[in-house]
Design a protein around this motif. Structure first.
Motif, short mmCIF file in Angstrom:
data_model
loop_
_atom_site.label_atom_id
_atom_site.label_comp_id
_atom_site.label_asym_id
_atom_site.label_seq_id
_atom_site.Cartn_x
_atom_site.Cartn_y
_atom_site.Cartn_z
N GLY A 282 0.82 -1.21 0.00
CA GLY A 282 0.00 0.00 0.00
C GLY A 282 0.85 1.25 0.00
N ALA A 283 1.97 1.22 0.74
CA ALA A 283 2.86 2.39 0.79
C ALA A 283 3.42 2.70 -0.59
CB ALA A 283 3.99 2.14 1.78
N GLN A 284 3.88 1.67 -1.29
CA GLN A 284 4.49 1.89 -2.60
C GLN A 284 3.44 2.30 -3.64
OE1 GLN A 284 6.49 -1.84 -3.16
NE2 GLN A 284 8.07 -1.38 -1.66
N THR A 285 2.29 1.67 -3.60
CA THR A 285 1.28 1.95 -4.64
C THR A 285 0.58 3.28 -4.40
OG1 THR A 285 -0.37 0.63 -3.41
CG2 THR A 285 0.86 -0.48 -5.17
N THR A 286 0.48 3.72 -3.15
CA THR A 286 -0.18 5.00 -2.85
C THR A 286 0.80 6.15 -2.86
OG1 THR A 286 -1.79 3.82 -1.46
CG2 THR A 286 -1.69 6.20 -1.22
N ASN A 287 1.91 5.99 -2.15
CA ASN A 287 2.85 7.11 -1.99
C ASN A 287 3.62 7.41 -3.27
OD1 ASN A 287 1.97 6.70 0.59
ND2 ASN A 287 3.98 6.52 1.52
N ARG A 288 3.90 6.40 -4.06
CA ARG A 288 4.69 6.59 -5.29
C ARG A 288 3.86 6.37 -6.54
NH1 ARG A 288 8.67 2.15 -5.63
NH2 ARG A 288 6.81 1.10 -6.48
N ASP A 289 3.26 5.18 -6.67
CA ASP A 289 2.63 4.81 -7.94
C ASP A 289 1.42 5.68 -8.27
OD1 ASP A 289 4.57 2.90 -7.91
OD2 ASP A 289 3.23 1.20 -7.56
N ALA A 290 0.64 6.07 -7.25
CA ALA A 290 -0.52 6.94 -7.50
C ALA A 290 -0.07 8.29 -8.04
CB ALA A 290 -1.34 7.11 -6.23
N VAL A 291 1.07 8.78 -7.57
CA VAL A 291 1.62 10.05 -8.07
C VAL A 291 2.08 9.87 -9.52
CG1 VAL A 291 3.42 11.78 -7.76
CG2 VAL A 291 2.26 10.82 -5.76
N LEU A 292 2.71 8.74 -9.82
CA LEU A 292 3.13 8.46 -11.20
C LEU A 292 1.92 8.40 -12.13
CD1 LEU A 292 5.89 5.73 -10.61
CD2 LEU A 292 6.17 8.20 -10.89
N THR A 293 0.80 7.88 -11.64
CA THR A 293 -0.43 7.84 -12.44
C THR A 293 -0.93 9.25 -12.73
OG1 THR A 293 -1.06 5.69 -11.51
CG2 THR A 293 -2.81 6.99 -12.52
N VAL A 294 -0.90 10.13 -11.73
CA VAL A 294 -1.28 11.53 -11.95
C VAL A 294 -0.38 12.16 -13.00
CG1 VAL A 294 -1.27 13.82 -10.88
CG2 VAL A 294 -2.34 11.91 -9.68
N LEU A 295 0.92 11.91 -12.93
CA LEU A 295 1.86 12.49 -13.90
C LEU A 295 1.56 12.00 -15.31
CD1 LEU A 295 5.28 12.30 -11.99
CD2 LEU A 295 3.61 14.15 -12.02
N ARG A 296 1.16 10.75 -15.40
CA ARG A 296 0.86 10.17 -16.73
C ARG A 296 -0.42 10.77 -17.31
NH1 ARG A 296 -2.21 5.76 -17.76
NH2 ARG A 296 -2.12 5.04 -15.58
N LEU A 297 -1.39 11.04 -16.46
CA LEU A 297 -2.69 11.50 -16.94
C LEU A 297 -2.78 13.03 -17.08
CD1 LEU A 297 -5.03 9.21 -14.77
CD2 LEU A 297 -4.42 8.91 -17.18
N ALA A 298 -1.98 13.76 -16.33
CA ALA A 298 -2.09 15.22 -16.33
C ALA A 298 -1.41 15.81 -17.57
CB ALA A 298 -1.44 15.79 -15.07
N SER A 299 -1.92 16.95 -18.01
CA SER A 299 -1.27 17.66 -19.11
C SER A 299 -0.09 18.46 -18.57
CB SER A 299 -2.26 18.61 -19.79
OG SER A 299 -2.51 19.74 -18.97
N ARG A 300 0.80 18.88 -19.45
CA ARG A 300 1.98 19.64 -19.04
C ARG A 300 1.61 21.00 -18.47
NH1 ARG A 300 6.73 16.93 -18.28
NH2 ARG A 300 6.79 15.18 -19.73
N GLU A 301 0.43 21.51 -18.87
CA GLU A 301 0.02 22.84 -18.41
C GLU A 301 -0.48 22.82 -16.96
OE1 GLU A 301 -1.08 21.56 -21.48
OE2 GLU A 301 0.68 22.60 -22.30
N GLN A 302 -0.91 21.64 -16.51
CA GLN A 302 -1.44 21.54 -15.15
C GLN A 302 -0.30 21.60 -14.14
OE1 GLN A 302 -3.77 17.95 -16.16
NE2 GLN A 302 -5.52 19.00 -15.21
N ARG A 303 -0.51 22.37 -13.10
CA ARG A 303 0.53 22.56 -12.09
C ARG A 303 0.36 21.53 -10.97
NH1 ARG A 303 0.68 29.21 -11.52
NH2 ARG A 303 1.54 29.59 -13.61
#
Length: 314
Positions: A94-115
């Motif tokens: 849970g620590a790895q999938t929430t603390n790291r992987d969930a953030v990587l998912t946001v980075l993959r889905l977000a546009s470059r313009e989003q802060r």
């Protein structure tokens, strides 16, 4: 004051979010919170009448849930995390999938313009050099799974660009989703209820910051984003690089019957020991306004109400 923004806060019903989300709404922003409410908390219930507030129950690791929520966000604040070394050790996946992987998912889905404005922990500094302040250029040497996952997430966020990370000192103060397991909060709780604490390795030093100043730091980052982007910032009280012994001495000024002593045997499983420079964020114009003493007084009042260990992460 920046123009009103649409902000997505994952984990926004937690200890930090329960203070930060109301502060963002007070600034006139639109805020959507995604949280799994794993502690059964209703810490944002007073916000439901605000038309600029929305909330979704769900898991921050769920890409299908994140996609539509991200579409309209100008700013993304990924607070969702398993916080603290003991909690992470109890659920390593849970620590790895929430603390790291969930953030990587946001980075993959977000546009470059989003802060993106990312909270991490200054525990990434691990064990510092004696008498030497850790700056944002100090090598990161996390000594816990919690620290490692947050360091990895921070690197991904800063490498992506159009982002800021805040390396938070040990946070203290009252919150609607309270945590009494944080060091200052814990020691004041013991001082109020037990009037005593046994200290393991009392010379270990930390830096501290009030939870309301954390919210202020994020608002400051929004208002100064162009000047602050793509860097990490230590966020703490520059007059509060204190050992556990010094912290207890400070608490005893407010609770004279508080007794603390060093354990003759045994050791603290948390080996973090460092002092921190907050000069970089101070140079941008940010200054904390809540002192350690103010926080101790606030906690003493709060603990006249709270008597239950449900208010902890472990």
């Amino acid at each position: 004051m920046t123009k009103p923004l649409s902000i997505l806060v994952t984990g926004g019903a937690g200890y930090l979010g329960s203070i930060m989300v109301p502060a963002l709404l007070e600034e006139g922003h639109r805020v959507t919170v995604l949280d799994n409410f794993m502690f059964g908390q209703a810490s944002l219930s007073q916000l439901c009448a605000n038309p600029n507030f929305d909330v979704q129950r769900g898991d921050a690791r769920d890409a299908d849930l994140l996609k539509p929520l991200l579409q309209h966000a100008d700013v993304i604040i990924p607070l969702a995390a398993l916080v603290g070394a003991p909690m992470c050790d109890g659920d390593k996946v849970g620590a790895q999938t929430t603390n790291r992987d969930a953030v990587l998912t946001v980075l993959r889905l977000a546009s470059r313009e989003q802060r993106i404005m990312m909270p991490v922990t200054n525990s990434g500094y691990g064990i510092g050099e004696k008498g030497k302040l850790c700056t944002e250029d100090t090598p990161l040497r996390p000594i816990s799974l919690y620290g490692r996952t947050k360091v990895e997430a921070e690197k991904a966020v800063l490498d992506r660009g159009n982002s800021i990370s805040f390396r938070l000192a040990t946070v203290f103060g009252m919150s609607p989703r309270m945590r009494i397991d944080l060091l200052v909060n814990d020691f004041v709780y013991r001082a109020v209820n037990d009037r005593a604490v046994v200290l393991f390795e009392p010379h270990f030093k930390r830096n501290y910051i009030h939870v309301r100043d954390v919210a202020r730091a994020f608002i400051h980052g929004m208002e100064n984003f162009d000047n602050m982007r793509d860097k990490p910032y230590n966020v703490g009280l520059s007059d509060a690089n204190l050992s556990k012994l010094e912290l207890c001495t400070q608490i005893r000024k407010h609770l004279p019957k508080f007794v603390f002593m060093e354990a003759s045997i045994g050791e603290d499983p948390d080996k973090r020991d460092y002092i921190v420079s907050n000069e970089r964020i101070e140079r941008t114009g940010f200054r904390p306004i809540y002192s350690l003493d103010q926080g101790i007084v606030e906690l003493i009042k709060g603990y006249r109400m709270l008597r239950n260990s449900v208010y902890a992460n472990v």
